[in-house]
Design an enzyme around this catalytic site. Sequence first.
Site, PDB file in Angstrom:
ATOM      1  N   TRP A 100       1.011  -1.156  -0.254  1.00 33.64           N
ATOM      2  CA  TRP A 100       0.128  -0.259   0.059  1.00 33.64           C
ATOM      3  C   TRP A 100       0.875   1.584   0.303  1.00 33.64           C
ATOM      4  CZ3 TRP A 100      -4.247  -0.425  -2.070  1.00 33.64           C
ATOM      5  CH2 TRP A 100      -5.047  -2.029  -1.420  1.00 33.64           C
ATOM      6  N   ASP A 167      -1.300   6.643   6.761  1.00 35.84           N
ATOM      7  CA  ASP A 167      -1.997   5.808   6.326  1.00 35.84           C
ATOM      8  C   ASP A 167      -2.695   5.187   6.993  1.00 35.84           C
ATOM      9  OD1 ASP A 167      -3.988   3.526   5.015  1.00 35.84           O
ATOM     10  OD2 ASP A 167      -2.332   3.980   3.417  1.00 35.84           O
ATOM     11  N   LYS A 191     -12.497  -1.323   7.371  1.00 32.61           N
ATOM     12  CA  LYS A 191     -10.991  -2.161   7.764  1.00 32.61           C
ATOM     13  C   LYS A 191     -12.115  -2.131   9.701  1.00 32.61           C
ATOM     14  CE  LYS A 191      -8.576  -2.477   4.109  1.00 32.61           C
ATOM     15  NZ  LYS A 191      -7.571  -2.061   3.326  1.00 32.61           N
TER      16      LYS A 191
HETATM   17  C1  LIG Z   1      -7.111  -1.211   2.357  1.00 32.08           C
HETATM   18  C2  LIG Z   1      -6.419  -0.391   1.988  1.00 32.08           C
HETATM   19  C3  LIG Z   1      -5.887   0.549   1.721  1.00 32.08           C
HETATM   20  C4  LIG Z   1      -6.494   0.879   0.352  1.00 32.08           C
HETATM   21  O1  LIG Z   1      -8.285   0.936   0.374  1.00 32.08           O
HETATM   22  P1  LIG Z   1      -9.098   1.506  -1.019  1.00 32.08           P
HETATM   23  O2  LIG Z   1      -9.986   1.486   0.292  1.00 32.08           O
HETATM   24  O3  LIG Z   1      -9.701   0.199  -1.536  1.00 32.08           O
HETATM   25  O4  LIG Z   1      -8.880   1.923  -1.339  1.00 32.08           O
HETATM   26  C5  LIG Z   1      -4.601   1.146   1.654  1.00 32.08           C
HETATM   27  N1  LIG Z   1      -4.304   1.092   2.561  1.00 32.08           N
HETATM   28  C6  LIG Z   1      -4.210   0.087   3.864  1.00 32.08           C
HETATM   29  C7  LIG Z   1      -3.188   0.289   4.880  1.00 32.08           C
HETATM   30  C8  LIG Z   1      -4.873  -0.862   3.091  1.00 32.08           C
HETATM   31  O5  LIG Z   1      -5.572  -1.989   4.222  1.00 32.08           O
END
Ligand SMILES: *Cc1c(COP(=O)(O)O)cnc(C)c1O
Length: 355
Positions: A100, A167, A191
């Site tokens: 990511w 993030d 999540k």
């Molecule tokens: C799932 C995830 C993403 C991507 O998320 P989307 O909502 O599908 O764009 C980005 N960064 C991390 C750390 C993730 O777990």
Amino acid sequence: MIHNFNAGPSILPKEVFEEASRAILNFNETGLSILEFGHRTPMFESVVSEAMELVRELMQLDGNKEVMFLHGGASTQFFQVPMNFLSKDRKAAYLDGGVWGSKAIKEAKLFGDVEVVASSKDRNYSYLPTGYAIPENAAYFHYTTNNTIEGTQMGDIPSTPVPLIADMSSDVLSCGMDFNRFSFIYAGAQKNIGAAGVNLVVADKDFLATGNTAIPSMMDYRQHVANGSMLNTPPVFAIYVCLLTLRWLKKIGGIPAIEKINEQKANLLYTTLASLPMFNLPVPSQDRSKMNAVFTMHDPALEKLFLTRCKEEGMIGIKGHRSVGGFRVSMYNAMPLSSVVDITDLIKDFANKHA
Ligand SMILES: *Cc1c(COP(=O)(O)O)cnc(C)c1O
């Protein structure tokens, strides 16, 4: 019974599913569905404002922070952040600690110079880089707190001479940290916070004031702040599910309470796996994620059997990401300890039978 260990979208508290489904038929006794409800109504405005207040309270944010609910998922933030805070004559510092994070780097390069301060790509991101320096002239430093795919999680907040951006998609609200040290935080909701389709963003007012202005309105954080996250039609239902999950988290005791349970779950699973020679934990113990446990088997022939056994017992979503292989058990906030007890019992039983 199904135990859903999916990495995302993932399990939410049962009462959240129940209340959300009631609101689809009859939102707050209005006789209208939340799906048809006007967003510019006092009742929906109070959904947004209560969700923002709960975020402030649970994360113990100081008065200098803005809370936003934005469209697009975390992947949109990969480019929206540099679009706002980077330019061709500046550079940003990034930690390359997982798939990511590497995607965020790729997007940032469209807007300016990117200095990758450290990377663990050499070993498929199975550990967290240490001992790097962050350049003082960077516009900001970006990292991923929890690497969902590889199962690594940063313990400490890096100290930086520049604004800190994270993030937190897969571990936000799961463990205590000083969120006020960040200039900018984003997290896709699916999540730990709610339903897919919305991002939680927490940003420092002073940092926002430094952002670029010649960008599309929908990309401009300041316009979202000025309009209370209602610059256009917001993801109404996804925000409502966030509110329900935030209420649930507050009710059970907030971040300190959930952190304890998350530690119990992760300790139980990792201790069990480490005690069984059949399994391999690719991530060194100090870097292991409490949200996503990644493991493989020394004998690949057994992996298929293990997956089949898990399916038979209703344990789903544990196949590892294609870039890592093996297995991944995601244990987000809403995953009860009892489900982790059940999967560790299954793991022990499987190891006994196939030893
Ligand atoms: C799932 C995830 C993403 C991507 O998320 P989307 O909502 O599908 O764009 C980005 N960064 C991390 C750390 C993730 O777990």
